[in-house]
Design an enzyme around this catalytic site. Structure first.
Site, PDB file in Angstrom:
ATOM      1  N   GLU A 147      19.169  18.802  10.192  1.00  0.00           N
ATOM      2  CA  GLU A 147      20.002  18.214  11.363  1.00  0.00           C
ATOM      3  C   GLU A 147      19.986  16.652  11.511  1.00  0.00           C
ATOM      4  OE1 GLU A 147      18.537  20.268  14.555  1.00  0.00           O
ATOM      5  OE2 GLU A 147      19.949  22.008  14.295  1.00  0.00           O
ATOM      6  N   GLU A 164       4.455  33.849   1.218  1.00  0.00           N
ATOM      7  CA  GLU A 164       3.781  33.141   1.965  1.00  0.00           C
ATOM      8  C   GLU A 164       2.344  33.162   1.660  1.00  0.00           C
ATOM      9  OE1 GLU A 164       2.174  35.072   5.935  1.00  0.00           O
ATOM     10  OE2 GLU A 164       4.388  34.855   6.152  1.00  0.00           O
TER      11      GLU A 164
END
Length: 268
Positions: free
Chosen positions: A78, A109
């Site tokens: 963004e 992960e």
């Protein structure tokens, strides 16, 4: 046990009415800004180092897994349209690669060495800052990435939701937002995720303001990528120069950005 894994303050959720479920979730969510407020001194220290590094050409990196990784990718994506910053100045990396944004990648992960390999693809260096995002504070991907980054002279920060975590131990500038047990026990996409999102908003917005991408209270460097944003840009020019819509629209199209349109008149 980590507080994010603690038992919910509520039980027998399946027997609650829709209204009570919504009201109780909302009640829990109200505690998140208070938790962030306590961490503002930590956030300030992290922002100061980011601003300093980026003013000298450095970049900001986020790494995380699952919800935490997605939030970092969202925040990074963004920045260019909002503040006109080139792609590649703020970079979000999620364990398992971009495919993990939509679909969980099994055991991604759990690999403590993969994050540094992912970061090396961007030639991360001592000018940059790396923020590890992990609600639990114990994600191996994030711990390993921060550890390797520190070993290579990269400034490190983190956003975690438990105290005294392994992730924070590898961060030069740790941010600990202690959100406590979730409404649904262990579901850290809820309060912890909200806390991470709000903290990321604070970090990146403050950095962009201090780097000069806001004038007054306006996004003068935003990219004009659709009609809504063009209209917003025209109204910014109108407000700054006190001119009619049509004139502001012409100036904006001529110069391609709010900043340039306004400066064209002020410096004429």
């Amino acid at each position: 046990m980590a507080t994010t894994e603690g038992a919910s303050h509520y039980d027998h959720l399946e027997h609650m009415s829709v209204h009570d479920l919504l009201a109780n979730i909302n009640r829990e969510d109200k505690s998140v800004p208070q938790a962030i407020e306590k961490a503002i001194p930590q956030i300030e220290a992290l922002v100061n180092v980011i601003v300093d590094r980026m003013q000298h050409g450095g970049r900001l990196f986020y790494i995380g897994a699952g919800t935490s990784g997605r939030l970092g990718v969202v925040d990074a994506s963004e920045i260019p349209p909002t503040y006109g910053v080139p792609h590649g100045r703020v970079i979000g990396i999620i364990a398992g690669g971009d495919g993990a944004i939509r679909k969980a990648v099994e055991k991604a992960e759990d690999n403590p060495t993969q994050a540094w390999k992912d970061l090396e693809e961007y030639s991360i260096n001592q000018q940059d800052v790396l923020i590890g995002i992990a609600a639990s504070g114990r994600t191996p991907y994030v711990i390993g990435g921060l550890k390797d980054a520190r070993a290579n002279g990269v400034a490190t920060g983190c956003i975690v939701c438990n105290s005294n975590s392994a992730v924070a131990a590898q961060a030069d500038f740790p941010v600990e937002v202690i959100t406590g047990p979730e409404f649904v026990t262990g579901s850290t996409r809820m309060k912890a995720g909200t806390a991470q999102k709000l903290t990321l908003n604070m970090v990146s917005t403050t950095v962009m303001i201090k780097l000069g991408h806001v004038r007054g209270n306006k996004m003068v460097d935003m990219q004009l990528t659709n009609e809504k944003l063009v209209d917003r840009g025209v109204k910014m020019v109108m407000d700054e120069l006190k001119i009619p819509y049509a004139e502001a629209e012409q100036l904006l199209h001529q110069h391609g950005s709010v900043r340039k349109a306004v400066d064209s008149r002020r410096h004429a």
